[in-house]
Motif scaffolding. Structure first.
Motif, PDB file in Angstrom:
ATOM      1  N   SER A 120      50.548  98.873  70.705  1.00  0.00           N
ATOM      2  CA  SER A 120      50.170  98.022  71.837  1.00  0.00           C
ATOM      3  C   SER A 120      48.672  98.100  72.113  1.00  0.00           C
ATOM      4  O   SER A 120      48.003  97.079  72.320  1.00  0.00           O
ATOM      5  N   HIS A 121      48.156  99.311  72.106  1.00  0.00           N
ATOM      6  CA  HIS A 121      46.728  99.505  72.368  1.00  0.00           C
ATOM      7  C   HIS A 121      45.888  98.854  71.270  1.00  0.00           C
ATOM      8  O   HIS A 121      44.873  98.194  71.549  1.00  0.00           O
ATOM      9  N   HIS A 147      42.768  91.789  70.039  1.00  0.00           N
ATOM     10  CA  HIS A 147      42.560  90.598  70.862  1.00  0.00           C
ATOM     11  C   HIS A 147      41.162  90.615  71.492  1.00  0.00           C
ATOM     12  O   HIS A 147      40.461  89.592  71.508  1.00  0.00           O
ATOM     13  N   GLU A 148      40.753  91.766  72.004  1.00  0.00           N
ATOM     14  CA  GLU A 148      39.435  91.887  72.646  1.00  0.00           C
ATOM     15  C   GLU A 148      38.303  91.658  71.642  1.00  0.00           C
ATOM     16  O   GLU A 148      37.338  90.941  71.927  1.00  0.00           O
ATOM     17  N   SER A 193      46.771  96.365  69.309  1.00  0.00           N
ATOM     18  CA  SER A 193      46.890  94.908  69.440  1.00  0.00           C
ATOM     19  C   SER A 193      45.960  94.380  70.530  1.00  0.00           C
ATOM     20  O   SER A 193      45.327  93.332  70.368  1.00  0.00           O
ATOM     21  N   ALA A 194      45.870  95.113  71.641  1.00  0.00           N
ATOM     22  CA  ALA A 194      44.958  94.721  72.718  1.00  0.00           C
ATOM     23  C   ALA A 194      43.507  94.792  72.243  1.00  0.00           C
ATOM     24  O   ALA A 194      42.689  93.916  72.571  1.00  0.00           O
TER      25      ALA A 194
END
Length: 126
Positions: A77-78, A84-85, A80-81
């Motif tokens: 999750s981290h 995206h950033e 993937s974030a």
């Protein structure tokens, strides 16, 4: 009464100083579009490297989730974030670099016009 005015004015001055420094880009002059374009291109390169690293990490987390136990989903999750950033930073930096690259011919032509006018004026004096 003067103390009250000072208490009102002091935060406004502090806010204006912090906002003006937020728009400054590493001490680069706002009119130096070549340097600003290079700055944004460097940011884009750094974001691209980090994006690539995070994509590789995500593949590793997805292909070997048993290595990471319960924290594996948090890592995925981290990461993937982060991906995206970095994609957003990369896109924004490339857009800013393109904008400043388009402004450079205008900057160069205005400098050239000044040189031409100086040269033209000096020939008229002779």
């Amino acid at each position: 009464m003067k103390a009250l005015k000072l208490l009102i004015l002091l935060p406004l001055v502090a806010l204006s100083l912090s906002v003006s420094s937020a728009f400054a880009v590493d001490g680069i002059d706002d009119n130096d579009h070549v340097a600003l374009a290079k700055h944004y291109e460097n940011l884009a390169k750094e974001a691209e490297v980090k994006l690539h690293e995070n994509k590789e990490l995500l593949v590793e987390y997805e292909t070997h989730p048993y290595y990471y136990g319960r924290q594996g989903q948090d890592f995925q999750s981290h990461t993937s974030a982060n991906i995206h950033e970095y994609e957003e930073v990369l896109e924004e930096s490339l857009n800013n670099a393109g904008l400043h690259r388009r402004m450079t011919p205008e900057q160069d032509s205005s400098i050239n016009k000044a040189k031409i006018n100086l040269d033209h004026g000096s020939t008229a004096v002779r």
